[in-house]
Design a protein around this motif. Sequence first.
Motif, PDB file in Angstrom:
ATOM      1  N   LYS B   2       0.846  -1.194   0.000  1.00 53.50           N
ATOM      2  CA  LYS B   2       0.000   0.000   0.000  1.00 53.50           C
ATOM      3  C   LYS B   2       0.879   1.241   0.000  1.00 53.50           C
ATOM      4  O   LYS B   2       1.949   1.248   0.616  1.00 53.50           O
ATOM      5  CB  LYS B   2      -0.882   0.007   1.259  1.00 53.50           C
ATOM      6  N   THR B  71       3.037   0.425   3.048  1.00 54.33           N
ATOM      7  CA  THR B  71       3.126  -0.952   3.513  1.00 54.33           C
ATOM      8  C   THR B  71       3.900  -1.703   2.437  1.00 54.33           C
ATOM      9  O   THR B  71       3.448  -1.774   1.291  1.00 54.33           O
ATOM     10  CB  THR B  71       1.726  -1.592   3.656  1.00 54.33           C
ATOM     11  N   GLU B  95      -3.925   6.567  -4.153  1.00 52.15           N
ATOM     12  CA  GLU B  95      -3.540   5.458  -3.287  1.00 52.15           C
ATOM     13  C   GLU B  95      -3.528   4.182  -4.100  1.00 52.15           C
ATOM     14  O   GLU B  95      -4.421   3.957  -4.909  1.00 52.15           O
ATOM     15  CB  GLU B  95      -4.538   5.341  -2.137  1.00 52.15           C
ATOM     16  N   THR B  97      -3.217  -0.004  -3.556  1.00 50.07           N
ATOM     17  CA  THR B  97      -3.137  -1.138  -2.639  1.00 50.07           C
ATOM     18  C   THR B  97      -3.234  -2.427  -3.455  1.00 50.07           C
ATOM     19  O   THR B  97      -3.753  -2.434  -4.561  1.00 50.07           O
ATOM     20  CB  THR B  97      -4.293  -1.141  -1.607  1.00 50.07           C
TER      21      THR B  97
END
Lengths: 380, 380
Positions: B2, B71, B95, B97
């Motif tokens: 992420k 992450t 973003e 992910t």
Amino acid sequence: MKFVIQRDLLMESIQHVMKAISSRVTIPILTGIKIEATPEGIKLTGSDSDVSIESFIPKEEDGIMNVEEITPGSVVVQSKYFPDIIRKLPLKTLEITTDEKFQVTITSGGSEFHLNGQDAMEYPQLPVMHTDNSFELKNDLLKELIRQTVFAVSTVETRPILTGVNMRIDDQHMHFVATDSHRLASRKIPLENDQSQLSFNNVVIPGKSLAELNKIIDDNEDEITISVTENQILFQTKHLYFLSRLLDGNYPETSRLIPEQSKTTVLTKTKELREAIDRASLLAKENRNNVVKLETKANDRLEISSNTPEVGQVTEEVTTDSINGEDLKISFSAKYMIDALKIIQEDYVKIDFTGAMRPFIIKPNENDQILQLILPVRTY
Amino acid sequence: MKFVIQRDLLMESIQHVMKAISSRVTIPILTGIKIEATPEGIKLTGSDSDVSIESFIPKEEDGIMNVEEITPGSVVVQSKYFPDIIRKLPLKTLEITTDEKFQVTITSGGSEFHLNGQDAMEYPQLPVMHTDNSFELKNDLLKELIRQTVFAVSTVETRPILTGVNMRIDDQHMHFVATDSHRLASRKIPLENDQSQLSFNNVVIPGKSLAELNKIIDDNEDEITISVTENQILFQTKHLYFLSRLLDGNYPETSRLIPEQSKTTVLTKTKELREAIDRASLLAKENRNNVVKLETKANDRLEISSNTPEVGQVTEEVTTDSINGEDLKISFSAKYMIDALKIIQEDYVKIDFTGAMRPFIIKPNENDQILQLILPVRTY
């Protein structure tokens, strides 16, 4: 023939007439540019039979000499070489002369070109127009009318009449309408007082002609004179003469296609909606129809989505200004919708839906001159 | 995996690594972009086996946060869709992910994309370079070296070695040389003191790799580190890693091709000569070799001409600064001559001829770092 001319002026005229010249013509001499020198100035002509363009460079204009040392005459030069030669000449002026064998000599500084020309007598005569159906429009308004309709003409020849834009007088308005039978774009303008005698309704101008015309005319408030006969249309400015044939056949009656009632009305920001639909269609690139789904949601929101299993899926949420009427799920071509939204300059757009299977209408908010219609795609 | 990242920075990195990605690769996963998130930042990789490019976006730089909420993890996304999606997202940040099935979710404002990704473990490992043959060049100098030679590489695969640029150390200079056996372009630069230990002579970098590298590196005075091994070359800047395989085989000894004496020397204005040759070649467009004739005339004049009977003929007269030595008539490819003159920034160029059948040399006046050679064409 002989003359000395400003290179930039000649180049501009060449670029204009080149818009009518095609390498795929049945009459070989039409691949050339006709040059005529008269005591008044220089006239260039390009034509592919469907469209003919004449551009005139007056000898003198506003006290400035454009052309000098004119010996009248005419010749046809090969359009494949002539433009490049003129553009690359070293000086700002150049001299063109011809001999009795149609040899064309172009000189400028240390450059001297000898080109094989052709006898201008062999070049087809352009038809002379006789009509009372003439009116004037401002250049920028004509460009708007073209830009807001021509994109919707059909590009396939299955119904040739749909490859043109229909121009008609109706209800004290002049209408430009284009449709490819999947979508329709129309723009109307009120007639001015001196245009009240005008009358025509089945004038269908090839979309290709209008697209070329749009490239040539400047975006300003000068007037352009438009004359219409049975099978031709002439657009004329001070130094430019743009003649196009009209399409044969009857243009379909389109007004009946337009739904008169609406079940769901959406008011939203034009650009935001266009960009969301553009993104929603990104994964459907290879899908010819480029179909996206639109669904009304609570709190005046729209959800636009598409799903291409082998690639992925996308969901766009657009917060509108208002959604009134029934809930709706509908699918349509993203391309058609983006085309429609692109020509709307207004910040807000109003979309009227009449159910998932019925055409829907796109209008700028508070502007009744533009009306567009798109047929949905059956997916639900 | 992420992270939240600045869209513009991600877009720039994507554009860099896309330069290495081809749709024509034998390993399907190489059509994708590898994305790796580590606590230090985000690394993108693109490769077509011959060229591999890594672009790194540090988490933080000069006190500015580029990437947040990292992450660690990795995934490979399809390069056909990913760049367009990122470019068109509505907000300045986005973003990304992934889930355990390599589904990639990209969100920004009201946009949400779900893309099918692939396991980054299946992406080929890039080789690690071990070499002492490393040196530094300024970006703008490297770009010059590329621009002044790469155009002369061969584009046909009959002698694959000639599709590359030869980089070699010789006589306290670094030389870049390219030839397609009809012309040659070379540029040399003196070695700096700390480069005196360098030694290589048969390094041949694919022209295609250099052309791509030239598009990526900025035109500034930052240093780029170049490392050479037996079969690979690495160009490395702060955040970019550009690895190319080298061409197999022995590069021909080119220095013997260069005539040591001159029979006719012309000194003239670079741009004027280039434009005259360009015009002289206009009518020979369809002639693959695009051959023009050059003839010395009295009073330091050159005449450049060509004749295409079905079209016409052209004569260009150039007044040079000086012509010394024997009279000359020679024919050559206008394209090669224009290519050679284009990369000379100096106002004056010196051309040394050794007769109509011998290669001739083009140099900027008073600059020995550039030397180009063209083989004449036999027409007289």
